[in-house]
Write a protein that holds these residues in place. Sequence first.
Motif, PDB file in Angstrom:
ATOM      1  N   THR A  16       0.863  -1.183   0.000  1.00  0.00           N
ATOM      2  CA  THR A  16       0.000   0.000   0.000  1.00  0.00           C
ATOM      3  C   THR A  16       0.899   1.233   0.000  1.00  0.00           C
ATOM      4  O   THR A  16       2.117   1.121   0.216  1.00  0.00           O
ATOM      5  CB  THR A  16      -0.895   0.041   1.253  1.00  0.00           C
ATOM      6  N   GLU A  17       0.319   2.391  -0.187  1.00  0.00           N
ATOM      7  CA  GLU A  17       1.120   3.611  -0.198  1.00  0.00           C
ATOM      8  C   GLU A  17       1.827   3.836   1.142  1.00  0.00           C
ATOM      9  O   GLU A  17       3.004   4.193   1.177  1.00  0.00           O
ATOM     10  CB  GLU A  17       0.258   4.822  -0.553  1.00  0.00           C
ATOM     11  N   ASN A  18       1.122   3.604   2.248  1.00  0.00           N
ATOM     12  CA  ASN A  18       1.739   3.775   3.572  1.00  0.00           C
ATOM     13  C   ASN A  18       2.842   2.746   3.810  1.00  0.00           C
ATOM     14  O   ASN A  18       3.894   3.075   4.365  1.00  0.00           O
ATOM     15  CB  ASN A  18       0.702   3.689   4.688  1.00  0.00           C
ATOM     16  N   GLU A  19       2.616   1.499   3.409  1.00  0.00           N
ATOM     17  CA  GLU A  19       3.642   0.479   3.554  1.00  0.00           C
ATOM     18  C   GLU A  19       4.876   0.841   2.723  1.00  0.00           C
ATOM     19  O   GLU A  19       6.009   0.715   3.197  1.00  0.00           O
ATOM     20  CB  GLU A  19       3.121  -0.883   3.106  1.00  0.00           C
ATOM     21  N   SER A  20       4.642   1.298   1.505  1.00  0.00           N
ATOM     22  CA  SER A  20       5.733   1.689   0.621  1.00  0.00           C
ATOM     23  C   SER A  20       6.527   2.846   1.218  1.00  0.00           C
ATOM     24  O   SER A  20       7.766   2.825   1.217  1.00  0.00           O
ATOM     25  CB  SER A  20       5.182   2.078  -0.753  1.00  0.00           C
ATOM     26  N   THR A  21       5.832   3.838   1.738  1.00  0.00           N
ATOM     27  CA  THR A  21       6.495   4.989   2.361  1.00  0.00           C
ATOM     28  C   THR A  21       7.364   4.533   3.528  1.00  0.00           C
ATOM     29  O   THR A  21       8.514   4.952   3.668  1.00  0.00           O
ATOM     30  CB  THR A  21       5.460   6.030   2.826  1.00  0.00           C
ATOM     31  N   PHE A  22       6.833   3.660   4.360  1.00  0.00           N
ATOM     32  CA  PHE A  22       7.588   3.150   5.510  1.00  0.00           C
ATOM     33  C   PHE A  22       8.804   2.357   5.045  1.00  0.00           C
ATOM     34  O   PHE A  22       9.909   2.527   5.567  1.00  0.00           O
ATOM     35  CB  PHE A  22       6.688   2.275   6.388  1.00  0.00           C
ATOM     36  N   PHE A  23       8.616   1.494   4.046  1.00  0.00           N
ATOM     37  CA  PHE A  23       9.715   0.698   3.507  1.00  0.00           C
ATOM     38  C   PHE A  23      10.827   1.594   2.961  1.00  0.00           C
ATOM     39  O   PHE A  23      12.005   1.373   3.236  1.00  0.00           O
ATOM     40  CB  PHE A  23       9.182  -0.235   2.414  1.00  0.00           C
ATOM     41  N   LEU A  24      10.451   2.621   2.221  1.00  0.00           N
ATOM     42  CA  LEU A  24      11.441   3.547   1.668  1.00  0.00           C
ATOM     43  C   LEU A  24      12.193   4.278   2.779  1.00  0.00           C
ATOM     44  O   LEU A  24      13.398   4.521   2.677  1.00  0.00           O
ATOM     45  CB  LEU A  24      10.776   4.535   0.714  1.00  0.00           C
ATOM     46  N   LYS A  25      11.504   4.613   3.855  1.00  0.00           N
ATOM     47  CA  LYS A  25      12.163   5.262   4.987  1.00  0.00           C
ATOM     48  C   LYS A  25      13.136   4.300   5.676  1.00  0.00           C
ATOM     49  O   LYS A  25      14.206   4.715   6.121  1.00  0.00           O
ATOM     50  CB  LYS A  25      11.143   5.814   5.968  1.00  0.00           C
ATOM     51  N   LEU A  26      12.771   3.016   5.752  1.00  0.00           N
ATOM     52  CA  LEU A  26      13.699   2.026   6.299  1.00  0.00           C
ATOM     53  C   LEU A  26      14.981   1.977   5.477  1.00  0.00           C
ATOM     54  O   LEU A  26      16.083   1.922   6.036  1.00  0.00           O
ATOM     55  CB  LEU A  26      13.061   0.629   6.307  1.00  0.00           C
ATOM     56  N   VAL A  27      14.829   1.996   4.163  1.00  0.00           N
ATOM     57  CA  VAL A  27      15.999   1.964   3.286  1.00  0.00           C
ATOM     58  C   VAL A  27      16.830   3.229   3.477  1.00  0.00           C
ATOM     59  O   VAL A  27      18.052   3.173   3.633  1.00  0.00           O
ATOM     60  CB  VAL A  27      15.589   1.778   1.811  1.00  0.00           C
ATOM     61  N   GLU A  28      16.159   4.384   3.481  1.00  0.00           N
ATOM     62  CA  GLU A  28      16.866   5.656   3.699  1.00  0.00           C
ATOM     63  C   GLU A  28      17.612   5.636   5.027  1.00  0.00           C
ATOM     64  O   GLU A  28      18.753   6.082   5.121  1.00  0.00           O
ATOM     65  CB  GLU A  28      15.879   6.829   3.726  1.00  0.00           C
ATOM     66  N   TYR A  29      16.949   5.139   6.060  1.00  0.00           N
ATOM     67  CA  TYR A  29      17.539   5.085   7.394  1.00  0.00           C
ATOM     68  C   TYR A  29      18.835   4.282   7.381  1.00  0.00           C
ATOM     69  O   TYR A  29      19.854   4.707   7.929  1.00  0.00           O
ATOM     70  CB  TYR A  29      16.531   4.474   8.376  1.00  0.00           C
ATOM     71  N   GLU A  30      18.797   3.114   6.748  1.00  0.00           N
ATOM     72  CA  GLU A  30      19.981   2.263   6.734  1.00  0.00           C
ATOM     73  C   GLU A  30      21.079   2.803   5.829  1.00  0.00           C
ATOM     74  O   GLU A  30      22.254   2.566   6.077  1.00  0.00           O
ATOM     75  CB  GLU A  30      19.601   0.842   6.337  1.00  0.00           C
ATOM     76  N   ARG A  31      20.715   3.541   4.807  1.00  0.00           N
ATOM     77  CA  ARG A  31      21.721   4.102   3.903  1.00  0.00           C
ATOM     78  C   ARG A  31      22.383   5.346   4.488  1.00  0.00           C
ATOM     79  O   ARG A  31      23.512   5.668   4.156  1.00  0.00           O
ATOM     80  CB  ARG A  31      21.066   4.479   2.566  1.00  0.00           C
ATOM     81  N   SER A  32      21.673   6.025   5.363  1.00  0.00           N
ATOM     82  CA  SER A  32      22.161   7.299   5.875  1.00  0.00           C
ATOM     83  C   SER A  32      23.277   7.119   6.901  1.00  0.00           C
ATOM     84  O   SER A  32      23.237   6.225   7.742  1.00  0.00           O
ATOM     85  CB  SER A  32      21.019   8.076   6.530  1.00  0.00           C
ATOM     86  N   GLY A  33      24.238   8.025   6.830  1.00  0.00           N
ATOM     87  CA  GLY A  33      25.318   8.029   7.806  1.00  0.00           C
ATOM     88  C   GLY A  33      25.227   9.216   8.756  1.00  0.00           C
ATOM     89  O   GLY A  33      25.996   9.323   9.695  1.00  0.00           O
ATOM     90  N   ASP A  34      24.253  10.095   8.523  1.00  0.00           N
ATOM     91  CA  ASP A  34      24.105  11.303   9.328  1.00  0.00           C
ATOM     92  C   ASP A  34      23.172  11.038  10.504  1.00  0.00           C
ATOM     93  O   ASP A  34      22.015  10.656  10.326  1.00  0.00           O
ATOM     94  CB  ASP A  34      23.552  12.438   8.449  1.00  0.00           C
ATOM     95  N   ARG A  35      23.681  11.231  11.704  1.00  0.00           N
ATOM     96  CA  ARG A  35      22.923  10.947  12.923  1.00  0.00           C
ATOM     97  C   ARG A  35      21.614  11.727  12.995  1.00  0.00           C
ATOM     98  O   ARG A  35      20.559  11.171  13.302  1.00  0.00           O
ATOM     99  CB  ARG A  35      23.782  11.248  14.158  1.00  0.00           C
ATOM    100  N   LYS A  36      21.663  13.027  12.690  1.00  0.00           N
ATOM    101  CA  LYS A  36      20.457  13.848  12.790  1.00  0.00           C
ATOM    102  C   LYS A  36      19.406  13.420  11.769  1.00  0.00           C
ATOM    103  O   LYS A  36      18.216  13.395  12.066  1.00  0.00           O
ATOM    104  CB  LYS A  36      20.803  15.329  12.624  1.00  0.00           C
TER     105      LYS A  36
END
Length: 99
Positions: free
Chosen positions: A67-87
């Motif tokens: 769903t759109e909400n599931e997709s948004t959450f999944f994309l945020k999980l990916v962004e979270y793991e890719r990010s190196g910036d604490r903030k």
Amino acid sequence: MKTVFFYKNYSTFVKDWIEQHSSTFGLLSQMAKAIECQNSHLTRVLKEEVHFTMDQAFRLSDFLQMTENESTFFLKLVEYERSGDRKFRERLKREMEQL
């Protein structure tokens, strides 16, 4: 199967999804084709050696018929793991909690 909202790691979610659908012939090849990557890259993501690009993650959410909400959450999980910036990671965590 638990929904993506119960996960804190996108690769664990994808591995669990694959396990639940393991009876599908050629599933990994279908998935790699859908996200436009080599099978070897998908394998490396599942081993947590590399990450999906955001484009690949988006295409995967479509392949998984999220769903759109599931997709948004999944994309945020990916962004979270890719990010190196604490903030930025803190911000993403807050956004995921809201979803």
